[in-house]
Design an enzyme around this catalytic site. Sequence first.
Site, PDB file in Angstrom:
ATOM      1  N   ASP B 202      43.465 -24.277  33.258  1.00 53.11           N
ATOM      2  CA  ASP B 202      43.041 -23.440  32.098  1.00 53.11           C
ATOM      3  C   ASP B 202      44.326 -23.502  31.141  1.00 53.11           C
ATOM      4  OD1 ASP B 202      42.260 -21.660  30.183  1.00 53.11           O
ATOM      5  OD2 ASP B 202      42.340 -19.695  31.530  1.00 53.11           O
ATOM      6  N   HIS B 374      43.450 -14.835  29.571  1.00 51.96           N
ATOM      7  CA  HIS B 374      44.041 -16.051  30.470  1.00 51.96           C
ATOM      8  C   HIS B 374      45.462 -16.013  30.450  1.00 51.96           C
ATOM      9  CE1 HIS B 374      40.386 -18.098  29.142  1.00 51.96           C
ATOM     10  NE2 HIS B 374      40.203 -17.367  28.169  1.00 51.96           N
TER      11      HIS B 374
END
Lengths: 558, 558
Positions: B202, B374
């Site tokens: 990610d 994130h």
Amino acid sequence: MATTVYDPPALDPGTLRVTPLGGLGEVGRNMTVFEYAGRLLVVDCGVLFPEEHQPGVDLILPDFEPIKGRLDDIVAVVLTHGHEDHIGAVPYLLKLKPDIPLVGSGLTLALVEAKLKEHRIRPFTLTVKEGQTERFGPFELEFVAVNHSIPDALAVAIRTPAGTVLATGDFKMDQLPLDGRLTDLRAFARLGEEGVDLFLVDSTNADVPGFTPLERSIGPVLDQVIGKAPRRVIVASFSSHVHRVQQVLDAAYDHGRRVALLGRSMVRNMTIAEELGYLHVPEGVLIDYKKARDLPEDQIVYMSTGSQGEPMAVLSRMANNDHEIEPGPGDTVILASSLIPGNENAVYRVIDGLTKLGANVVHKGNAMVHVSGHAAAGELLYCYNILKPRNVLPVHGEHRHLMANARLAQDTGVPEDRTILGENGTVVDLKDGIARIVGQLDLGFVYVDGSTVGEITDADLKDRRILGEEGFISVIVVVDAATGRIITGPEIHARGFAEDDAVFEDVKPRIAAALTEAAKSGVRDNHALSQIVRRTIGRWVNTSLRRRPMIVPLVIEA
Amino acid sequence: MATTVYDPPALDPGTLRVTPLGGLGEVGRNMTVFEYAGRLLVVDCGVLFPEEHQPGVDLILPDFEPIKGRLDDIVAVVLTHGHEDHIGAVPYLLKLKPDIPLVGSGLTLALVEAKLKEHRIRPFTLTVKEGQTERFGPFELEFVAVNHSIPDALAVAIRTPAGTVLATGDFKMDQLPLDGRLTDLRAFARLGEEGVDLFLVDSTNADVPGFTPLERSIGPVLDQVIGKAPRRVIVASFSSHVHRVQQVLDAAYDHGRRVALLGRSMVRNMTIAEELGYLHVPEGVLIDYKKARDLPEDQIVYMSTGSQGEPMAVLSRMANNDHEIEPGPGDTVILASSLIPGNENAVYRVIDGLTKLGANVVHKGNAMVHVSGHAAAGELLYCYNILKPRNVLPVHGEHRHLMANARLAQDTGVPEDRTILGENGTVVDLKDGIARIVGQLDLGFVYVDGSTVGEITDADLKDRRILGEEGFISVIVVVDAATGRIITGPEIHARGFAEDDAVFEDVKPRIAAALTEAAKSGVRDNHALSQIVRRTIGRWVNTSLRRRPMIVPLVIEA
């Protein structure tokens, strides 16, 4: 929210009337009208840039309606500084009456005159300096130096028999400005001792805690980035930000690089700034763009516009590899600019495109390459405490900014009922040291699109939004005027609607049937027949495709 | 930039092929296809939300083209978590073949099933847990717990004879997560020791320095704001953010307030989350919206959607005073959410509207009421150092994010030629511990609009942009098929163009003259006549009004 509109009373002798026409509840088109004894003074006359719900609009002007019938009463238009949101609407006002005198500092008037030249208007101007006092009709004006993200900005104190107003324009209080020109707190103090009855104060950063950093704090960052850049450097910023450009020129010079200016407005504004002595170009540092290409890559800085991701500007074209300068690995791009809300996607697209080409992109998200031009909350508190104004009218900002500014005023002791939260068209009367709202005018948005001014209505913009989201389907049927019988059609065409036109074969017989039915019942009226067409195809497209394009039915008699 | 498209070679036996169909160079529509020995494994199948240059589009899907002819080869679709950008395109894939098995955690599958129900699809599913191992054809999968802004997210390790891949999905490394479920660094360490040949990681926050703050750091802020709120509290957040809602419920409970959920997706998702045990509702704290109105104002919290300024959501309607709950002075609104780029103007309009109504608006700009889901750069460095992957393919992000992530990998010692910067459709083969790009497929955007999928082309969107910016002018002329003589018209209609139709009286005779001229020269072709109409009115509108609307000429024979 609907604002209650009501007319102000006739203006009493001895009362000063203040009516903001723009800049309240929005960031842009700043303009305020002062009225005393039948004469009008205008401070600033700017434009607002459209948002995404105002598609295709080039500019938005203040609504001049309240002064349109009184242009002969205007004694002067004072322009506090040379940004578009303070001067951009001047050409449109002067088109109504070209001989209204413009008053402002040297740089401000030079920028206005360049703009007016494009509109083929030669204005009457009076250049003023900080410290200077001038009388226009019943208004005695004193100009006070303030600093901002453009040089030569002025606040203006307006003395009338009804009291004294101080309007800041846009300002901040950089305590170590590049040009040494401070916001003149000594003058603020003197005005405060004399008594400021109404304070019109920039709210843009009122909800930002603390203090705006020094413009010169960017210098070392530019110096370091340019110093270590292995190949070309491209800096994008606002084309009127003389001090930002100054710092780029200085850093380039210190590292043996030369600077080529790119973009029409950048070249024009910096030429003006240099001629008037606001920009100090180190010996030989500027170079013509065409000659710059022959320099070694580590000896060049390009200074360009396009920092907001404007699609036609140099920087966007570079990011799309659609410009002669093709950025690549080793090149450094600096966005030395703010990110104006609404431009995020466009700016990120530019950053991403440049990154993909291999350039190193430096921007305010990863380095200290921008500071704001507006006073933050901490600075505004200084102002309130030095001035101790009797009444406060926060201006220049969305409602939340105005409200944050009002709260700061109250924190320093201005009573709540002496802090006025207004809108465009709010009429404020000042008398006996008390300012109060006495009316609310009904003002609108005046849209400029191409060469037309004020023709576009909000209904047109709604049509554009529908067309832009859904496209349209037009249905043309030619009928016999006498019998209503269909001669040709229905022909169906669609644009922006996306389906293949073959999809309409389904619905054509239904439209024909509905029209034939109507004709049999004796319906001959074109409008009624059009409505039948609209309903038939509208229902079909909605149920079969779940879409709501604009339907444009045309029944033509032949 | 045009990407060079080239076909990959036939897949060697013993080689693992990895092809991202979405999520590279964009934030959304994450989807990656793994191929080994003729079988396909799909990880995630999400949607992308359109930007302003894609008007009217509802959703954007990954381009399924490369797998459309191979649906029978798909052994499973693994869904790493329940966000739209990872599951939203599942209904469109299952419409092509409804029996493709879906694999994911309990919450993920519950959310997918609710979504599929709306599309009337009942899927085959396999619920898995962290630590679990499952074989699908040649792929041995191990599921690894990761934390994110939704509970029950999983990374997936994919073991094949060609090597081991670890795909993180979206993740962060909150070290004190609300549910105690850590990103399993022990498993990462074990996989690292075993050898990770390819790491799909990610990139969303790879360009954010440092560490994402703890989700629980928001709790005290919510507690304080809710605790001192004098009247009603309205909290807006994402409807799948179970832990954010949990913290709101807890803070409300602690201050003797009850919580009413508002918005269809909020109610649906929280019902699912509570039923499955992810949301722990303190005794009696939830109350039906209709009953909430009878409570004293200081005993109620409304929990709603609309934190991104979506015009039809509850919060926007409140800000426009177009909702039963009319916020006013003393009310507190908390936007406990991120501000997704592109939504700034819409969100600021909501904040401004609420402020104007008198509400106190708390948002990430003025309080710690949001943290990202994130991993930031600091966290990613931990991952690289624990895993020591042989090859890295940054995924989930714009190009600048992918590049920042690649740089982090390189900083920890991954060689530059082992960090792969790919795009959608980049074909990566893994063999003998080396991953390399072997092809680049030509993939497009698949637009969903209403009930149509993939019908809208980029040309249609261009038409919409022109229509939306400039409107259109349609010109209809009915001519005699035999002689070319004008029977009716020109009739001119315009929409979104803004001028009064009277403006066209000027140009009608010119069009008629041009057509008559053409008829005399023997031109009978409708298309040629249409072009004459287009040119005549196009030139006129461009020179007289400086506008460029779409011109729609229709020459009809009768």
